[in-house]
Design a protein around this motif. Sequence first.
Motif, mmCIF file in Angstrom:
data_model
loop_
_atom_site.group_PDB
_atom_site.id
_atom_site.type_symbol
_atom_site.label_atom_id
_atom_site.label_comp_id
_atom_site.label_asym_id
_atom_site.label_seq_id
_atom_site.Cartn_x
_atom_site.Cartn_y
_atom_site.Cartn_z
ATOM 1 N N SER A 19 48.967 35.227 49.514
ATOM 2 C CA SER A 19 49.408 35.228 48.118
ATOM 3 C C SER A 19 50.293 36.404 47.743
ATOM 4 O O SER A 19 50.519 36.636 46.551
ATOM 5 C CB SER A 19 48.171 35.223 47.202
ATOM 6 N N PHE A 20 50.824 37.130 48.708
ATOM 7 C CA PHE A 20 51.609 38.318 48.348
ATOM 8 C C PHE A 20 53.107 38.038 48.312
ATOM 9 O O PHE A 20 53.772 38.299 47.308
ATOM 10 C CB PHE A 20 51.296 39.458 49.323
ATOM 11 N N ASP A 326 37.087 37.902 46.270
ATOM 12 C CA ASP A 326 35.867 37.120 46.067
ATOM 13 C C ASP A 326 35.342 37.170 44.638
ATOM 14 O O ASP A 326 34.348 36.507 44.334
ATOM 15 C CB ASP A 326 34.758 37.620 46.998
ATOM 16 N N GLN A 327 35.967 37.964 43.769
ATOM 17 C CA GLN A 327 35.419 38.208 42.427
ATOM 18 C C GLN A 327 36.459 37.894 41.349
ATOM 19 O O GLN A 327 37.647 38.139 41.539
ATOM 20 C CB GLN A 327 35.002 39.678 42.293
ATOM 21 N N LEU A 363 47.055 40.499 35.931
ATOM 22 C CA LEU A 363 46.760 39.090 36.180
ATOM 23 C C LEU A 363 45.360 38.758 35.672
ATOM 24 O O LEU A 363 44.399 39.473 35.945
ATOM 25 C CB LEU A 363 46.865 38.767 37.670
ATOM 26 N N ASP A 364 45.281 37.648 34.952
ATOM 27 C CA ASP A 364 44.044 37.207 34.312
ATOM 28 C C ASP A 364 43.526 35.986 35.069
ATOM 29 O O ASP A 364 44.026 35.644 36.140
ATOM 30 C CB ASP A 364 44.353 36.883 32.847
ATOM 31 N N HIS A 365 42.544 35.314 34.508
ATOM 32 C CA HIS A 365 42.061 34.058 35.078
ATOM 33 C C HIS A 365 43.191 33.033 35.080
ATOM 34 O O HIS A 365 43.841 32.812 34.051
ATOM 35 C CB HIS A 365 40.881 33.528 34.260
ATOM 36 N N GLU A 389 41.188 34.063 41.568
ATOM 37 C CA GLU A 389 41.538 35.451 41.875
ATOM 38 C C GLU A 389 42.419 35.563 43.124
ATOM 39 O O GLU A 389 42.691 36.666 43.598
ATOM 40 C CB GLU A 389 40.297 36.313 42.054
ATOM 41 N N ARG A 390 42.898 34.438 43.635
ATOM 42 C CA ARG A 390 43.721 34.454 44.843
ATOM 43 C C ARG A 390 45.118 33.903 44.602
ATOM 44 O O ARG A 390 45.841 33.595 45.549
ATOM 45 C CB ARG A 390 43.026 33.652 45.951
#
Length: 528
Positions: A19-20, A326-327, A363-365, A389-390
């Motif tokens: 994702s970068f 993961d969070q 970046l949010d949800h 989150e990814r």
Amino acid sequence: MRETVWWKRGTVYQVYPRSFQDTNGDGVGDLKGITRRLDYLAWLGVDAVWISPIYPSPMADFGYDVADYCGVDPLFGDLADFDELVAEAHRHKLKVILDFVPNHSSIAHPWFAESRSSRANPRRDWYIWRDPAPDGGPPNNWLSNFGGPAWTRDEATGQYYYHAFLPEQPDLNWRNPAVRAAMHDVLRFWLDRGVDGFRVDVIWHLIKDEGFRDNPENPDFLPHLPEINRFTQVYSADRPEVLDVIAQMRRVLDDYSDRVLIGEIYLPIERLVTYYGPDLDAADLPFNFQLIQTPWRADAVADLVENYEAALPPGGWPNWVLGNHDQPRIAARIGIAQARIAAMLLLTLRGTPTLYYGDEIGLDHVSIPPERMQDPWERNEPGHGRDPERTPMQWEPGPFAGFSTVEPWLPLSADAQTRNVDAMCDAPASTLTLYRRLLGLRREQAALAIGSYRTIPTEPDAVFAYERSHEDTTIRIILNFGEDPQALPLPEGSRWTLLLSSHAGRTGETASGQVALAGSEGLILMRT
């Protein structure tokens, strides 16, 4: 331990490589993409880049199911691309930390193919095999972290194999010296290529109870929690013998200069700190995830910091994390205004901070339509997926935010045209500008990088204040966790200069007697 060691003074930046940055137009990030963005990381002011798994993999768990520990998946490039990345990172004065996944391999790894081929195969004992229970079911009550039993029956040999995560991720048997030797060779393979350290995945899982006893029921289990919480993982993880395993890894790294060993550990503070080892001979940095798990209140966070500092063994260096792959993102958990306070907290507490890519632009949800969900955990236990989150890093305005020339593997945020690096890098009030200024202060002020820590008692319940000191420099950080303005007294006869506010426009102010904060504002003051 020397104050000059890079991983004590520095800041780590986690990259989720899918994702970068995509450079080959397949919608998935790659190694060349990370190399392309090293200028940005150097500009931002971080010191090390931690790269999530890039090994050959069937991608059942997006690289955390490893089919070859000494290669690069074609999705991300090849070893030549990796070598170029390391060389360019070092040219930019950036360290490279690689994710190491020793607890489990992929079901597609040649080791497992041999292990499951027959009970007599020499590699049978490289994995964890057990006979069925008397009723023919799983050997014990251990559960998978991704839902369901942690045992899968192999019909050909009549035994069950253990997997703490997906059935496609069989656990290796770290009680077997041959497994340890093979994995130590893996570490040397990457160290010889110039890697500066490792983040070790689920390090507290590496050793299981020798008797495979049932885990006890968890009296605090609630139905909305993931199923793994039905039992307390007394016997399936966090066994005392694991410290010897980690110490052996550490000795491999000690044969190379200035390398760091970081352990992923989701445990309470009193257990977490044992992973430094009895003589600081295990993990250099047992990852401290407590900021992710603690209620976002000034008193709760202040207590956490005090308890963690008190629990550290002599010479143990602290570390802090706000988020990871993961969070849920920090802005999704506490809102963008408080996420700015969180940034100030993370980058001014004593210890090594780890940033997660995209948090610096707020970046949010990101909502993921059902048809685009990718995470296997979401399929097993709906509501616990990690896709939001990814999502891809957002670099510039445009159809795909500069991440790719095609539709990315996960959606972008709805505000991607304004929430991106190009739009925010020169904006004085942007989250990105705040992060860059905070990182700059850490480099300029030894008190923030390696100074001592002291909590400052405060009267308003919504405020958390503390001091960092080094030699003749004292810096006070005051964080307003509430929405209401606050006024705090300053020590009588002292004068302070405002180095940075989480709100734009106040830098350079002086204060004595007291200092005022707006709602959700953080201040960094230096005694003058």
